[in-house]
Structures are given as structure tokens and as C-alpha cells.
Design a protein around this motif. Structure first.
Motif, short mmCIF file in Angstrom:
data_model
loop_
_atom_site.label_atom_id
_atom_site.label_comp_id
_atom_site.label_asym_id
_atom_site.label_seq_id
_atom_site.Cartn_x
_atom_site.Cartn_y
_atom_site.Cartn_z
N ALA A 154 0.84 -1.21 0.00
CA ALA A 154 0.00 0.00 0.00
C ALA A 154 0.87 1.25 0.00
O ALA A 154 0.57 2.23 -0.70
N GLN A 155 1.96 1.22 0.75
CA GLN A 155 2.89 2.35 0.73
C GLN A 155 3.51 2.51 -0.65
O GLN A 155 3.62 3.63 -1.17
N ALA A 156 3.89 1.40 -1.27
CA ALA A 156 4.51 1.44 -2.60
C ALA A 156 3.51 1.97 -3.64
O ALA A 156 3.90 2.74 -4.53
N VAL A 157 2.25 1.58 -3.55
CA VAL A 157 1.25 2.08 -4.49
C VAL A 157 1.10 3.59 -4.34
O VAL A 157 0.99 4.31 -5.33
N ASN A 158 1.15 4.07 -3.12
CA ASN A 158 1.12 5.52 -2.90
C ASN A 158 2.32 6.18 -3.56
O ASN A 158 2.19 7.23 -4.20
N MET A 159 3.49 5.58 -3.45
CA MET A 159 4.69 6.11 -4.10
C MET A 159 4.53 6.10 -5.62
O MET A 159 4.94 7.05 -6.30
N LEU A 160 3.96 5.02 -6.16
CA LEU A 160 3.73 4.93 -7.60
C LEU A 160 2.83 6.07 -8.07
O LEU A 160 3.09 6.69 -9.10
N ARG A 161 1.80 6.33 -7.31
CA ARG A 161 0.87 7.41 -7.66
C ARG A 161 1.61 8.74 -7.71
O ARG A 161 1.45 9.53 -8.62
N HIS A 162 2.48 8.98 -6.72
CA HIS A 162 3.24 10.23 -6.67
C HIS A 162 4.39 10.26 -7.68
O HIS A 162 4.96 11.33 -7.92
N SER A 163 4.71 9.12 -8.25
CA SER A 163 5.76 9.06 -9.28
C SER A 163 5.19 9.28 -10.67
O SER A 163 5.93 9.25 -11.64
N GLY A 164 3.88 9.43 -10.77
CA GLY A 164 3.27 9.74 -12.05
C GLY A 164 2.67 8.55 -12.78
O GLY A 164 2.17 8.70 -13.89
N LEU A 165 2.70 7.37 -12.19
CA LEU A 165 2.11 6.20 -12.85
C LEU A 165 0.59 6.35 -12.81
O LEU A 165 0.02 6.66 -11.76
N SER A 166 -0.05 6.19 -13.94
CA SER A 166 -1.51 6.39 -13.99
C SER A 166 -2.29 5.08 -13.82
O SER A 166 -3.42 5.08 -13.35
N ASP A 167 -1.69 3.96 -14.19
CA ASP A 167 -2.38 2.67 -14.09
C ASP A 167 -1.83 1.92 -12.88
O ASP A 167 -0.80 1.26 -12.96
N MET A 168 -2.52 2.03 -11.76
CA MET A 168 -2.06 1.43 -10.51
C MET A 168 -2.22 -0.09 -10.54
O MET A 168 -3.19 -0.60 -11.11
N PRO A 169 -1.29 -0.80 -9.90
CA PRO A 169 -1.40 -2.26 -9.86
C PRO A 169 -2.59 -2.69 -9.00
O PRO A 169 -2.90 -2.06 -7.99
N GLN A 170 -3.26 -3.75 -9.43
CA GLN A 170 -4.36 -4.31 -8.66
C GLN A 170 -3.82 -4.88 -7.36
O GLN A 170 -2.77 -5.54 -7.35
N SER A 171 -4.54 -4.65 -6.25
CA SER A 171 -4.03 -5.14 -4.98
C SER A 171 -5.10 -5.68 -4.04
O SER A 171 -4.76 -6.22 -2.98
N MET A 172 -6.35 -5.57 -4.39
CA MET A 172 -7.42 -5.99 -3.49
C MET A 172 -7.71 -7.48 -3.62
O MET A 172 -7.81 -8.01 -4.74
N LEU A 173 -7.86 -8.15 -2.49
CA LEU A 173 -8.16 -9.58 -2.49
C LEU A 173 -9.44 -9.88 -3.27
O LEU A 173 -9.51 -10.85 -4.03
N ILE A 174 -10.44 -9.03 -3.12
CA ILE A 174 -11.70 -9.29 -3.81
C ILE A 174 -11.52 -9.21 -5.33
O ILE A 174 -12.18 -9.93 -6.08
N THR A 175 -10.59 -8.37 -5.79
CA THR A 175 -10.31 -8.29 -7.22
C THR A 175 -9.70 -9.59 -7.71
O THR A 175 -10.07 -10.10 -8.78
N LEU A 176 -8.79 -10.15 -6.93
CA LEU A 176 -8.22 -11.46 -7.27
C LEU A 176 -9.33 -12.52 -7.30
O LEU A 176 -9.41 -13.29 -8.26
N ALA A 177 -10.16 -12.53 -6.29
CA ALA A 177 -11.23 -13.53 -6.20
C ALA A 177 -12.18 -13.42 -7.40
O ALA A 177 -12.56 -14.44 -7.99
N ARG A 178 -12.56 -12.21 -7.74
CA ARG A 178 -13.47 -12.02 -8.87
C ARG A 178 -12.82 -12.43 -10.18
O ARG A 178 -13.48 -13.02 -11.04
N SER A 179 -11.53 -12.15 -10.33
CA SER A 179 -10.85 -12.53 -11.57
C SER A 179 -10.75 -14.05 -11.68
O SER A 179 -10.85 -14.61 -12.77
N GLN A 180 -10.61 -14.73 -10.55
CA GLN A 180 -10.54 -16.19 -10.56
C GLN A 180 -11.90 -16.82 -10.82
O GLN A 180 -11.98 -17.86 -11.46
N SER A 181 -12.96 -16.19 -10.33
CA SER A 181 -14.30 -16.76 -10.55
C SER A 181 -14.78 -16.51 -11.97
O SER A 181 -15.66 -17.22 -12.44
N ALA A 182 -14.19 -15.54 -12.65
CA ALA A 182 -14.57 -15.22 -14.03
C ALA A 182 -13.95 -16.22 -15.01
O ALA A 182 -14.37 -16.29 -16.15
N THR A 183 -12.95 -16.96 -14.57
CA THR A 183 -12.27 -17.89 -15.49
C THR A 183 -12.78 -19.30 -15.34
O THR A 183 -13.48 -19.67 -14.49
#
Length: 183
Positions: A154-183
Motif C-alpha cells: 500500500a505504501q509502494a502504491v502511494n509512491m507509484l501514484r506520486h511518481s506519475g504512474l496512472s495505471d495502478m497495480p491491482q491489490s485488493m483480495l476481492i479483485t483477485l477472487a473475482r478474476s478467478q471466478s470469471a475464469t
């Protein structure tokens, strides 16, 4: 469900998040990786090294080595810095080393049994206990590694945001779960 199942799920999530974080960081220049931030370890590079080192020393502790140090003591080394034998000197080298470590973690987790969670794991403290050998259950160590990775990511994602990266890495468990249930 036995107690091993949620531990394995947390670590599955940790692997996924860490891979996403590494992929995002590979889009950055060395200058962006070393840009100072007033959070966490102070730079993305130091934060990545810290994450790797924590995973390295705790796996060693789980396997019986209480005083392990990450190869080259990578924490705080900057890309291009040749100090410390075995230190990662580039993000690519760190990622390669980390992928090997991920494989060692997976092998350890694949073999864990419920009774292993109660075993005492020793680690020589590098902080508040000043070198004392401290014991914790394997369950607590495994929970610590996963929650530490999530907090630090979470700290690193905050740093990425401040470094100008616009597409943040996915990090939420529910996002992983939903991506696995979609396959």
C-alpha cells in the motif's frame, strides 16, 4: 476448513499483489524508483528491497535459520550500487531473485500441514529486542509475512501514484477472487 486454508489464501494474494507491484515498477525509470517519498522506506527501490528481504529472512526462519540476511543485504542499495556481494544492482536482477524466492515460498507452503502452524519459529531480532532470539508460532510468522507485504505494498502504491504512474497495480483480495471466478 482447517487453519492452513486461509494462510494459503493470504499468501496466494501476496504473490499476486507482489507480481502486480513488480510489473508496475518495471515501467519506471531508475530516477523514479529512487525518487524520495516521505512514506515507508523512502523510495520505491528501498521499499522493494525491504519487501524482498523480509520475505527472504522469514522463510529462512521458518526453515530453521534464525539469523538469515538477504543476499548482499539488499535493503537500501540503489540500482547501480556495487556494494555488498550478491546485492541486487538493478530492478531486473531483484525481480529475477524474487521469482526464485517465490518458488521456494510456494514449495514451503505446499508442504505445510495444520500441525506445523503451532511450531515455534525463532528469529534474532534486528530491532526492538536488540539481537535477542525471539520465538513465535509459524502461524504468526505466516500471518505477519502476508500482512507486512500488504501494508508495505500500500505504501509502494502511494509512491507509484506520486511518481506519475496512472495505471495502478491491482491489490485488493476481492479483485483477485473475482478474476478467478470469471475464469
Amino acid at each position: 476448513m482447517n487453519a492452513v486454508a486461509p494462510i494459503l489464501r493470504l499468501h496466494e494474494h501476496r504473490f499476486w499483489v507482489t507480481q502486480n507491484l513488480r510489473d508496475a515498477c518495471c515501467q519506471l525509470s531508475p530516477e523514479q524508483l529512487n525518487q524520495p517519498h516521505e512514506i515507508g522506506q523512502g523510495t520505491l527501490w528501498k521499499t522493494l528491497c525491504h519487501l524482498y528481504a523480509a520475505e527472504y529472512v522469514w522463510l529462512a526462519a521458518l526453515q530453521g535459520t534464525d539469523d538469515a540476511v538477504a543476499p548482499g543485504d539488499v535493503a537500501g542499495k540503489l540500482p547501480g550500487n556495487q556494494e555488498g556481494e550478491g546485492a541486487s544492482t538493478s530492478l531486473a536482477a531483484l525481480v529475477e531473485r524474487w521469482q526464485i524466492l517465490d518458488g521456494l515460498w510456494r514449495a514451503y507452503l505446499d508442504a505445510i500441514a495444520p500441525e506445523d502452524l503451532d511450531k515455534t519459529v525463532f528469529r534474532k531480532s534486528t530491532s526492538s529486542y536488540q539481537g535477542q532470539r525471539i520465538g513465535s508460532t509459524a502461524m504468526d510468522v505466516l500471518l505477519h509475512v502476508a500482512t507486512h507485504a500488504h501494508y508495505t505494498t500500500a505504501q509502494a502504491v502511494n509512491m507509484l501514484r506520486h511518481s506519475g504512474l496512472s495505471d495502478m497495480p491491482q491489490s485488493m483480495l476481492i479483485t483477485l477472487a473475482r478474476s478467478q471466478s470469471a475464469t
